[in-house]
Design a protein around this motif. Structure first.
Motif, mmCIF file in Angstrom:
data_model
loop_
_atom_site.group_PDB
_atom_site.id
_atom_site.type_symbol
_atom_site.label_atom_id
_atom_site.label_comp_id
_atom_site.label_asym_id
_atom_site.label_seq_id
_atom_site.Cartn_x
_atom_site.Cartn_y
_atom_site.Cartn_z
ATOM 1 N N PHE A 80 4.386 -3.482 -5.599
ATOM 2 C CA PHE A 80 4.910 -4.639 -5.420
ATOM 3 C C PHE A 80 4.825 -5.379 -6.628
ATOM 4 O O PHE A 80 3.845 -5.374 -7.530
ATOM 5 N N ALA A 128 -0.575 -7.834 -4.811
ATOM 6 C CA ALA A 128 -0.821 -7.308 -3.350
ATOM 7 C C ALA A 128 -1.998 -6.661 -2.997
ATOM 8 O O ALA A 128 -2.368 -5.477 -3.389
ATOM 9 N N ALA A 187 -8.380 -7.004 8.568
ATOM 10 C CA ALA A 187 -7.612 -7.337 9.689
ATOM 11 C C ALA A 187 -8.448 -8.405 10.531
ATOM 12 O O ALA A 187 -9.509 -8.420 10.556
ATOM 13 N N ASP A 213 -4.881 -12.826 11.993
ATOM 14 C CA ASP A 213 -3.634 -12.864 11.301
ATOM 15 C C ASP A 213 -2.749 -13.779 11.618
ATOM 16 O O ASP A 213 -1.506 -13.693 11.692
ATOM 17 N N PRO A 240 3.788 -6.036 0.911
ATOM 18 C CA PRO A 240 3.378 -4.978 1.812
ATOM 19 C C PRO A 240 3.627 -5.236 3.302
ATOM 20 O O PRO A 240 3.546 -5.952 3.769
ATOM 21 N N GLN A 241 3.582 -4.016 4.053
ATOM 22 C CA GLN A 241 3.892 -3.929 5.328
ATOM 23 C C GLN A 241 2.690 -4.698 6.039
ATOM 24 O O GLN A 241 1.429 -4.559 5.684
ATOM 25 N N ALA A 242 3.157 -5.514 7.067
ATOM 26 C CA ALA A 242 1.910 -6.333 7.765
ATOM 27 C C ALA A 242 1.232 -5.104 8.658
ATOM 28 O O ALA A 242 1.672 -4.425 9.157
ATOM 29 N N GLN A 243 -0.187 -5.558 8.728
ATOM 30 C CA GLN A 243 -1.029 -4.663 9.374
ATOM 31 C C GLN A 243 -1.155 -5.288 10.808
ATOM 32 O O GLN A 243 -0.849 -6.555 11.144
#
Lengths: 390, 470
Positions: free
Chosen positions: A118, A122, A127, A130, B336-339
């Motif tokens: 990217f 990035a 997690a 979110d 980036p792809q979301a988690q």
């Protein structure tokens, strides 16, 4: 509290070429920077008694440094503290020497950002729920720019012009930095008219996303004398972490308390009362042009709301009263996050030794480095001061 | 007697209309933004209906839709939490058929009449998709209606009901279908709408001992404008008895449609009017309401008319097509792809993220969002009272317009909002025209869907420009 002033010295430094280092791994960059520092100090890897590795996203432990340099089963600590990571690794190394635990230590910072695929920054985040807005760094600082212009009654056009002068200055300095990521002039008009990234910040208001590493060898002043005459002394180390500005309805978004607090701590250690007068050069965290503008005020170089007048007067150019980002800054040298702080120290070290090539200032004796990591409302800020030996 | 004590509605800000390039229709229809769905619109209608009324008085929530985001997982519980209702309430999703809204309404009336609940919130919300450029897409709209069914302070009492159930395959979607399907319309009109609604309305009249001329306003479901007038005539109603179906402004909002027309009738209502609501789908529900004298002094929120009057017409059909995933965009190359969000964290943070509670320090009174265990002002430990900020007005303190954040809605407006009672948050702004985003803009919060990852529809609050009626 006796402070750090004159208790540790830098006797060797190295810095890799910064940029899109497609052919180099993080470990390759560590070897490149550390071995330049070893050669500069006149030591070998086996002389290093302890090491601190700064990196935000490239490694999780100190082990890759031992593996890359084949260090001799010594203690290694991995440090992460946002964009102040490298300076904090350096700071911890200094304290270990000042405490008398070790004689010769290594502080090194590295980041490999260009393997992500990217073009922006990035870095994966842990997690969670979110639900926080996806606010990329340009927008975080655009929030400050919007408010700064509003608060000080600066029109969009005038504000853009001030910011463009900062970017253009750093690009000019970068042309004299062979290791910089970007080494070409960019005019004020080019900056002001560049495509918008995050209103009101355009493409050239943003720093480079780069790969790179930088290293420092730290010892006591007594031992330093046995290595070289032009070692550099640490005069002050300030670190401030703030994480709740955004929750305060009275915070103005136009100054960063972390910079104010970290610089005051460093000035106090160094015995500085008038920073604009005392400091010969400053390497500051110009992740975006608005950041550099606000830093001028937070470091005490310009009165609040008036930094644009100093920009217009050329105060911060190579020929000015307080040259800032003499090597091109994050803007042009590039910003491998975990390496940037030690890269700044590298520039101050070379300038104090009179070895900065075409961008060499006239006889500087006191230099400052400044890192700001996180986002407005929640920063880690480091300020370090370096001086020539008496 | 059980009846309606409050009503509200929600119409998204955006419209397709004659100014929208590529939209081949003279009339307008409402369009849910890319971050809206039946759940988020239901929350907005719920707030409009509650309009300052005590949320602790609500004993139940029934959510009616044919477009629930989940096949397995209740939506009413999400809506009840976002509306900051009590925990000890009954909730249900009533789905799969266009008359689910009136079915929910009837269930609520029955509960209140039976005495098992005092106040039940009924919300109907739909965002159905027709195939691109087809008739269903042209005639559809997105929106929601909400009512509090109660025994006290009713503005319209229940005046009987009648239901027909008939297994009928004229309009349907199978699991996994994106677009509504329908059989030949001549069959659907003659053997569906006309025959079944005729039977339902006459059945109601006979059961209640009424005649068609007793009805003041008819809130009638029908899929398009032309047939709406024909159908009302076929059922024996005069044009002045028919509540304006809002085709050309709103569109057929599915399950919510007849109930939004009922809400419109209540907005314009006067005492002692018989209002008839007629839904359609595998049969028909007919619900009668008789307005009371209380309707004269009833306060309501923006309602259907207030929301309809604060619309913005999209520049192009293409924008709508991107919002509905009809026109796929390449967003993967930017970020980036979301988690997957952590479900544990979603559960743990439900009070702050879904109820949108901040905290007011009991020691110093400082309001902070999210609530802090250690006060940001006086460092008091674990001593705060929750404060709901979702219905508090706010002001933009500063903002950014991000062109690279990888959203459908470029540039992404990121704003710092100061709430009127105190408290500050950094959040996204939606439903915004780029040139209206500025320091000092008055905003309100709106419950929106951030993204869908791992099958989890992740909702949170965004700021929107205030939707006050012109």
């Amino acid at each position: 509290m006796s402070g750090i002033k004159d208790r540790v010295a830098v006797i060797g430094m190295g810095c890799s070429k910064f940029g899109e280092r497609w052919d180099s791994s993080s470990s390759d960059l560590l070897v490149e920077a550390a071995h330049e520092a070893f050669a500069d100090a006149g030591i070998e890897g086996k002389d290093v008694q302890a090491a601190w590795l700064g990196t935000v996203a490239s490694f999780r432990t100190g082990q890759p440094l031992a593996a890359a340099l084949k260090l001799d089963y010594i203690p290694i600590t991995r440090v992460e503290n946002a964009c102040a990571t490298a300076t904090d690794a350096f700071r911890n190394a200094c304290y270990a020497v000042a405490a008398g635990i070790y004689d010769i230590v290594l502080a090194v910072g590295v980041e490999k950002l260009k393997d992500s695929g990217f073009s922006g920054l990035a870095v994966a985040e842990a997690a969670g729920a979110d639900v926080n807005p996806p606010v990329p760094p340009p927008s975080q600082f655009a929030l400050a720019a919007t408010r700064y212009f509003h608060e000080h009654g600066i029109s969009y056009e005038d504000g853009k012009m001030t910011l463009a002068q900062i970017a253009s200055k750093n690009h000019h300095n970068g042309t004299m930095s062979p290791k910089a990521h970007f080494q070409r002039e960019v005019s004020v008009e080019q900056v002001a008219n560049a495509p918008m990234v995050a209103w009101p910040l355009g493409l050239y208001d943003c720093c480079g996303v780069s790969d790179g590493a930088a290293a420092a060898i730290i010892t006591t002043p007594e031992i330093a004398k046995t290595f070289r005459d032009d070692y550099v002394l640490v005069k002050g180390l300030g670190l401030s972490v703030g994480a709740y500005g955004i929750m305060r309805s009275d915070w103005d978004f136009t100054h960063f308390p972390e910079t104010v607090r970290a610089s005051q701590a460093a000035y106090q250690e160094a015995g500085i009362s008038d920073p604009r007068k005392a400091i010969d050069m400053a390497m500051v965290h110009d992740c975006f042009t608005i950041t550099e503008l606000i830093i001028y005020e937070d470091l005490g170089f310009s009165p609040k709301g008036r930094a644009s007048e100093d920009v217009a007067a050329g105060t911060f150019t190579l020929e000015g009263e307080v040259p800032v980002n003499t090597d091109g800054g994050l803007k042009c040298f590039g910003h491998p996050i975990g390496a940037s702080g030690i890269r700044m120290i590298y520039e101050v070290y070379k300038q104090l030794q009179g070895k900065a090539g075409g961008r060499q200032l006239k006889d500087p004796t006191l230099g400052l480095t400044h890192n700001l990591g996180g986002r407005p409302g929640s920063f880690t800020c480091s300020v370090a001061l370096f001086g020539t030996r008496d | 007697m059980a009846g309606i004590s409050s009503f509200g509605a929600y119409v998204p800000r955006y419209r397709l209309g004659s100014e929208s390039v590529g939209w081949e229709s003279a009339g307008q229809r409402s369009v849910a933004n890319f971050d809206e769905d039946s759940v988020s619109m239901a929350v907005a209608a719920g707030i409009d209906c509650l309009n300052g009324r005590g949320r602790n008085l609500i004993d139940g929530l029934l959510f009616a839709t044919t477009t629930p985001p989940y096949a397995e997982k209740q939506c009413a519980s999400i809506i009840a939490t976002a509306l900051d209702l009590r925990r000890d309430i009954f909730t249900a999703d009533i789905t799969d058929v266009l008359r689910a809204g009136t079915t929910a309404m009837k269930s609520a009336l029955d509960s209140v009449t039976a005495g098992s609940a005092k106040n039940v919130l009924v919300i109907a919300s739909d965002s159905r998709q027709g195939a691109p450029k087809g008739e269903a897409e042209r005639n559809s709209g997105d929106g929601a209606a909400a009512f509090i069914i109660s025994n006290e302070d009713v503005i319209a009492e229940q005046a009987g009901s009648y239901t027909i159930t008939e297994n009928m395959m004229d309009t349907w979607r199978s699991a996994g279908d994106q677009f509504v399907r329908s059989w030949e319309d001549r069959f659907a009109i003659e053997e569906g709408l006309e025959r079944i609604l005729g039977e339902a309305v006459s059945g109601y009249m006979k059961k209640e001992g009424l005649v068609v001329t007793d009805v003041a306003k008819l809130a009638l479901y029908c899929p398009d404008a032309r047939r709406h007038g024909q159908l009302a005539g076929h059922l024996g109603f005069q044009p002045e008895q028919v509540q304006d179906p809002l085709f050309g402004r709103l569109g057929n909002t599915g399950v919510a449609f007849p109930l939004m027309l009922l809400a419109s009738a209540l907005e314009d209502g006067s005492p002692d009017q018989l209002l008839l609501t007629v839904s359609y789908g595998d049969g028909s529900d007919v619900l009668g309401f008789k307005t009371t004298t209380s309707i004269k002094d009833a306060e309501h929120g923006l309602g259907v008319s207030g929301y309809l009057d604060s619309g913005v017409v999209l520049d192009s059909y293409e924008t709508y097509a991107k919002w509905r995933d009809v026109w796929l965009t390449d967003s993967s190359s930017r970020r980036p792809q979301a988690q997957s969000p952590s479900v544990t964290a979603l559960w743990r943070e439900s009070e702050q993220n879904i109820r949108f509670h901040g905290g007011t320090c009991n020691q110093c009174g400082y309001v902070q969002y999210p609530a802090q265990r250690v006060c940001v002002e006086c460092q008091a430990l674990d001593d705060y009272a929750p404060i709901r900020l979702s219905d508090q007005p706010g002001t933009v303190f500063t903002y950014s317009l991000d062109y690279l954040a990888g959203t459908v809605d470029t540039p992404l407006a990121i704003v710092v909002v100061d709430f009127e009672p105190g408290g500050r948050t950094l959040c996204m702004m939606t439903d915004r025209e780029v040139d209206e985003v500025q320091i000092g803009l008055k905003v309100e919060m709106s419950f929106r869907k951030l993204r869908v990852v791992n099958g989890i529809h992740n909702y949170y609050w965004k700021a929107i420009p205030r939707r006050k009626a012109k």
